[in-house]
Design a protein around this motif. Sequence first.
Motif, PDB file in Angstrom:
ATOM      1  N   GLY A  14     -41.432  79.202  53.910  1.00  0.00           N
ATOM      2  CA  GLY A  14     -42.361  80.475  54.025  1.00  0.00           C
ATOM      3  C   GLY A  14     -42.510  81.700  55.225  1.00  0.00           C
ATOM      4  O   GLY A  14     -42.592  81.089  56.779  1.00  0.00           O
ATOM      5  N   SER A  15     -43.578  82.924  54.958  1.00  0.00           N
ATOM      6  CA  SER A  15     -43.805  83.862  55.779  1.00  0.00           C
ATOM      7  C   SER A  15     -45.674  83.160  56.843  1.00  0.00           C
ATOM      8  O   SER A  15     -45.240  83.643  58.251  1.00  0.00           O
ATOM      9  CB  SER A  15     -44.208  84.403  55.141  1.00  0.00           C
ATOM     10  N   THR A  16     -46.233  82.021  56.275  1.00  0.00           N
ATOM     11  CA  THR A  16     -46.712  81.014  57.074  1.00  0.00           C
ATOM     12  C   THR A  16     -46.507  79.831  57.663  1.00  0.00           C
ATOM     13  O   THR A  16     -47.850  79.493  58.611  1.00  0.00           O
ATOM     14  CB  THR A  16     -48.353  81.721  56.313  1.00  0.00           C
ATOM     15  N   THR A  17     -45.825  79.154  56.634  1.00  0.00           N
ATOM     16  CA  THR A  17     -46.478  77.883  56.753  1.00  0.00           C
ATOM     17  C   THR A  17     -44.494  77.321  56.619  1.00  0.00           C
ATOM     18  O   THR A  17     -44.047  77.656  56.111  1.00  0.00           O
ATOM     19  CB  THR A  17     -46.740  76.686  55.843  1.00  0.00           C
ATOM     20  N   SER A  18     -44.304  76.035  57.362  1.00  0.00           N
ATOM     21  CA  SER A  18     -42.824  75.268  57.014  1.00  0.00           C
ATOM     22  C   SER A  18     -42.936  74.223  56.574  1.00  0.00           C
ATOM     23  O   SER A  18     -43.810  72.750  56.726  1.00  0.00           O
ATOM     24  CB  SER A  18     -41.962  75.533  58.267  1.00  0.00           C
ATOM     25  N   LYS A  19     -42.274  74.200  55.169  1.00  0.00           N
ATOM     26  CA  LYS A  19     -42.655  72.478  54.348  1.00  0.00           C
ATOM     27  C   LYS A  19     -41.305  71.840  54.437  1.00  0.00           C
ATOM     28  O   LYS A  19     -40.119  72.653  54.364  1.00  0.00           O
ATOM     29  CB  LYS A  19     -42.697  72.940  53.495  1.00  0.00           C
ATOM     30  N   CYS A  20     -41.053  70.158  54.231  1.00  0.00           N
ATOM     31  CA  CYS A  20     -40.542  69.954  54.436  1.00  0.00           C
ATOM     32  C   CYS A  20     -40.627  68.280  53.618  1.00  0.00           C
ATOM     33  O   CYS A  20     -41.462  68.215  53.760  1.00  0.00           O
ATOM     34  CB  CYS A  20     -39.714  69.246  55.644  1.00  0.00           C
TER      35      CYS A  20
END
Length: 270
Positions: A14-20
Motif C-alpha cells: 500500500g501507500s503507507t503499509t506493506s502486508k503479507c
Amino acid sequence: MSDTPIYTLGIDIGSTTSKCVILKDGAEIAAQALEVAGIGTSGAQETIGKVLTAAGLSQEQISASVVTGYGRKNFGGDAVSVSELSCHAMGAHWVFPEVRTIIDIGGQDAKVISLNESGMMESFVMNDKCAAGTGRFLDVMANILKLDISELEVKAAAAQSPVSISSTCTVFAESEVISQLSGGAAIPDVVAGICNSVASRVCGLARRVGIREQVCMSGGVALNNGVRGAIARDLGVEIRYDPRAQLFGAIGAALHAYKRYTKNNTANHE
C-alpha cells in the motif's frame, strides 16, 4: 497425490503499509505480517522476511507468489501482479462468503466493490485523486489535533455533539477543523465530525454502485470504529467487521497464487 502442503504468498504493497500473508493449501493462514512502510521503501521486502520467519519457511518453500496494491508495479521480485480490486474481492469473500458489497478505504484512495453470489467482482467505483475520504485524510486530521491515529476511534466515541465538516477538499477541511477548535468545539466532537466526513464521501461512492447486503469493510480504515459506525448509520446497514480487514488484499493475493499454482500444476500433470 503429494501430501506436501502448498504454501502461497500474498503481498499487498500500500501507500503507507506493506502486508503479507502465507496460506497453507489455500485454506489456512499460516502466517501474516504488516509493516508501516509502503511504496518507495524497503517495507515490502522486510515484511516478506517477517512473514517467512513467522511461518518457519524459506522462500524456496513458497510454491507461488502474487503481489497487489498501490505499489505492486514497483515491486522488484518475481511475484505475479494482480489488481487490488480483484484481490480485495477474493480476500473479503474468503472471510465473509455472503458478502456482496466491499467498502475499501486505503491510505490514498477509497473504492466500493460489488460482488456476485460466487464472490466475483461485478462492478466497482473509486474516488477521485483527492485525499478526502481516505486514510491520508485521517492522518492529516490526527496530526492537526496532535493525536495518534489510533486515538481517533476512542475520541469519536466520547462525542456529545459532533460538528459538521463540510469541505470536500482536505486543505479546506483542515482550515475548517482549526476554525471549529478556535470556536471552542470539544476535540471528541471534532473527531466525530471528521469520521462522519469520511463516511459521507465513501457512502456517496457506495450509493453509485448500489448497496447489497452483506456489506463489509477492508483496508486500514476499517479498524476505526468511528468511521465504521458512521458508514453503518449513513447507509442504514450492518457493516461486517473482521480484525484482519487490513490483510484482505494480501489474503486475496495468496488465494490468487494458490489458484494459479494448482491450475498450472494440474495442467502439467494431465
